[in-house]
Scaffold this motif. Structure first.
Motif, PDB file in Angstrom:
ATOM      1  N   GLY A  94       0.816  -1.208   0.000  1.00 11.16           N
ATOM      2  CA  GLY A  94       0.000   0.000   0.000  1.00 11.16           C
ATOM      3  C   GLY A  94       0.848   1.255   0.000  1.00 11.16           C
ATOM      4  N   GLU A  95       1.964   1.207   0.750  1.00  4.80           N
ATOM      5  CA  GLU A  95       2.889   2.344   0.749  1.00  4.80           C
ATOM      6  C   GLU A  95       3.496   2.544  -0.635  1.00  4.80           C
ATOM      7  N   GLU A  96       3.828   1.430  -1.302  1.00  3.96           N
ATOM      8  CA  GLU A  96       4.410   1.523  -2.640  1.00  3.96           C
ATOM      9  C   GLU A  96       3.442   2.174  -3.617  1.00  3.96           C
ATOM     10  N   SER A  97       2.162   1.810  -3.498  1.00  5.95           N
ATOM     11  CA  SER A  97       1.177   2.379  -4.417  1.00  5.95           C
ATOM     12  C   SER A  97       0.992   3.871  -4.191  1.00  5.95           C
ATOM     13  N   GLY A  98       1.435   4.344  -3.012  1.00  4.38           N
ATOM     14  CA  GLY A  98       1.323   5.770  -2.721  1.00  4.38           C
ATOM     15  C   GLY A  98       2.599   6.534  -2.970  1.00  4.38           C
ATOM     16  N   THR A  99       3.534   5.960  -3.758  1.00  7.84           N
ATOM     17  CA  THR A  99       4.793   6.638  -4.061  1.00  7.84           C
ATOM     18  C   THR A  99       4.526   7.972  -4.735  1.00  7.84           C
ATOM     19  N   PRO A 100       5.179   9.042  -4.291  1.00 14.09           N
ATOM     20  CA  PRO A 100       4.957  10.354  -4.886  1.00 14.09           C
ATOM     21  C   PRO A 100       5.157  10.327  -6.395  1.00 14.09           C
ATOM     22  N   SER A 111      14.892   9.073  -6.739  1.00 12.20           N
ATOM     23  CA  SER A 111      13.878   9.679  -7.584  1.00 12.20           C
ATOM     24  C   SER A 111      14.425  10.975  -8.172  1.00 12.20           C
ATOM     25  N   THR A 112      14.501  11.037  -9.484  1.00  8.92           N
ATOM     26  CA  THR A 112      15.026  12.211 -10.169  1.00  8.92           C
ATOM     27  C   THR A 112      13.886  12.922 -10.874  1.00  8.92           C
ATOM     28  N   PRO A 113      13.659  14.176 -10.650  1.00  7.30           N
ATOM     29  CA  PRO A 113      12.569  14.885 -11.309  1.00  7.30           C
ATOM     30  C   PRO A 113      12.655  14.731 -12.811  1.00  7.30           C
ATOM     31  N   SER A 114      11.502  14.569 -13.424  1.00 10.76           N
ATOM     32  CA  SER A 114      11.473  14.314 -14.856  1.00 10.76           C
ATOM     33  C   SER A 114      11.998  15.491 -15.659  1.00 10.76           C
ATOM     34  N   ARG A 122       9.930  17.783  -3.646  1.00 10.31           N
ATOM     35  CA  ARG A 122       9.636  16.431  -4.116  1.00 10.31           C
ATOM     36  C   ARG A 122      10.595  15.421  -3.495  1.00 10.31           C
ATOM     37  N   ARG A 123      11.862  15.798  -3.380  1.00 13.17           N
ATOM     38  CA  ARG A 123      12.833  14.882  -2.780  1.00 13.17           C
ATOM     39  C   ARG A 123      12.549  14.664  -1.299  1.00 13.17           C
ATOM     40  N   ARG A 124      12.102  15.723  -0.633  1.00 10.89           N
ATOM     41  CA  ARG A 124      11.762  15.558   0.785  1.00 10.89           C
ATOM     42  C   ARG A 124      10.607  14.595   0.955  1.00 10.89           C
ATOM     43  N   ARG A 125       9.602  14.693   0.089  1.00 11.12           N
ATOM     44  CA  ARG A 125       8.478  13.751   0.152  1.00 11.12           C
ATOM     45  C   ARG A 125       8.955  12.321  -0.082  1.00 11.12           C
ATOM     46  N   ARG A 126       9.847  12.180  -1.054  1.00 14.00           N
ATOM     47  CA  ARG A 126      10.375  10.847  -1.351  1.00 14.00           C
ATOM     48  C   ARG A 126      11.143  10.291  -0.155  1.00 14.00           C
ATOM     49  N   ARG A 127      11.938  11.149   0.477  1.00  8.59           N
ATOM     50  CA  ARG A 127      12.716  10.700   1.629  1.00  8.59           C
ATOM     51  C   ARG A 127      11.803  10.293   2.785  1.00  8.59           C
ATOM     52  N   ARG A 128      10.780  11.090   3.056  1.00 15.31           N
ATOM     53  CA  ARG A 128       9.838  10.744   4.127  1.00 15.31           C
ATOM     54  C   ARG A 128       9.112   9.435   3.815  1.00 15.31           C
ATOM     55  N   HIS A 129       8.801   9.250   2.545  1.00 14.90           N
ATOM     56  CA  HIS A 129       8.115   8.024   2.127  1.00 14.90           C
ATOM     57  C   HIS A 129       9.004   6.799   2.375  1.00 14.90           C
ATOM     58  N   LEU A 130      10.264   6.884   1.997  1.00 16.09           N
ATOM     59  CA  LEU A 130      11.196   5.778   2.220  1.00 16.09           C
ATOM     60  C   LEU A 130      11.419   5.533   3.708  1.00 16.09           C
ATOM     61  N   GLN A 131      11.482   6.591   4.478  1.00 18.36           N
ATOM     62  CA  GLN A 131      11.666   6.439   5.925  1.00 18.36           C
ATOM     63  C   GLN A 131      10.468   5.723   6.552  1.00 18.36           C
ATOM     64  N   ALA A 132       9.265   6.059   6.089  1.00 20.84           N
ATOM     65  CA  ALA A 132       8.069   5.387   6.611  1.00 20.84           C
ATOM     66  C   ALA A 132       8.088   3.904   6.265  1.00 20.84           C
ATOM     67  N   ARG A 200      16.892  -2.609   0.635  1.00 21.89           N
ATOM     68  CA  ARG A 200      16.772  -1.751  -0.549  1.00 21.89           C
ATOM     69  C   ARG A 200      16.392  -0.333  -0.160  1.00 21.89           C
ATOM     70  N   ARG A 201      15.494  -0.208   0.794  1.00 22.34           N
ATOM     71  CA  ARG A 201      15.080   1.127   1.224  1.00 22.34           C
ATOM     72  C   ARG A 201      16.184   1.842   1.982  1.00 22.34           C
ATOM     73  N   ARG A 202      16.962   1.103   2.767  1.00 20.88           N
ATOM     74  CA  ARG A 202      18.105   1.726   3.441  1.00 20.88           C
ATOM     75  C   ARG A 202      19.114   2.246   2.425  1.00 20.88           C
ATOM     76  N   GLU A 203      19.344   1.462   1.373  1.00 17.72           N
ATOM     77  CA  GLU A 203      20.288   1.889   0.345  1.00 17.72           C
ATOM     78  C   GLU A 203      19.787   3.142  -0.373  1.00 17.72           C
ATOM     79  N   ARG A 204      18.502   3.217  -0.644  1.00 16.52           N
ATOM     80  CA  ARG A 204      17.953   4.409  -1.292  1.00 16.52           C
ATOM     81  C   ARG A 204      18.076   5.630  -0.390  1.00 16.52           C
TER      82      ARG A 204
END
Length: 215
Positions: A94-100, A111-114, A122-132, A200-204
């Motif tokens: 469920g967390e994966e489906s909510g990836t920013p 995550s690199t902006p398109s 956007r990077r902060r959101r990605r970081r918080r998502h990975l931390q969760a 994998r998430r720790r590495e990211r």
């Protein structure tokens, strides 16, 4: 273990009355049997001991009971830990489906902006998502039941297999060993899979931290 009905074997009919009321506390349903023909209505002949009119080899009942206790204990721990691992997997999905959205994942997992811009929000959101996600994995793997199972399970399985060798003529013993082996292996595989996802998430997160330090 939930008992639906108990079969009581009493060889002589005239001795039934001497036993009085059976199971007065639990009042579990039971059948009193006194001959092989009646017993074979409930139990296959090859599973009945010779003393009860069957053809099964005689086994030590005390050892059989101890074996069943060990099996039930390990099965219960596996089922409890397995349910929690499955819950964690579903929650992680469920967390994966909510990836920013609005970003693409590079080879490094960052995550690199398109538009190749430096979108910090956007990077902060990605970081918080990975931390969760990482906290979710850590919590699941640190569950006390799972930790005990991974620590004590191999030894418990060895005890069960050793006890089974002394009761090798019993079909239900062989089935019990097969069942507990399979379930313990499934839980072990699920735990290793969750560890891989956590790594994998720790590495990211480490990659994001390195990128942040360079800016």
């Amino acid at each position: 273990m939930r008992i639906g009905c108990v079969l009581v074997w009493i060889q002589r009919k005239e001795s039934i009355g001497r036993h009085g009321k059976l199971f007065p506390i639990s009042e579990v349903q039971h059948r009193v049997l006194s001959d092989g023909i009646s017993m074979r209505r409930y139990v296959a002949e090859d599973q009945l001991p010779a003393a009860s009119g069957g053809k099964a080899p005689q086994i030590d009942q005390a050892e059989w009971v101890e074996f069943q206790k060990e099996v039930e204990s390990l099965l219960s721990a596996c089922q409890k830990a397995g349910r929690r691992l499955v819950d964690a997997m579903w929650e992680l999905r469920g967390e994966e489906s909510g990836t920013p959205s609005g970003s693409v994942v590079g080879v490094s997992g960052i995550s690199t902006p398109s538009d190749n811009g430096q979108d910090r929000r956007r990077r902060r959101r990605r970081r918080r998502h990975l931390q969760a996600q990482h906290r979710l994995v850590t919590k699941a793997l640190s569950d006390a039941t799972l930790a005990r199972l991974r620590r004590d399970g191999p030894a418990a399985l060895c005890r069960i297999e050793e006890m089974a060798r002394l009761l090798s003529d019993s079909e239900d013993v062989r089935c019990g060993v097969g069942r507990v082996r399979m379930l313990f292996a499934e839980v072990s595989r699920a735990a290793r899979r969750l560890e891989q996802l956590g790594e994998r998430r720790r590495e990211r997160l480490r990659a994001l931290a390195r990128l942040r330090a360079l800016q």
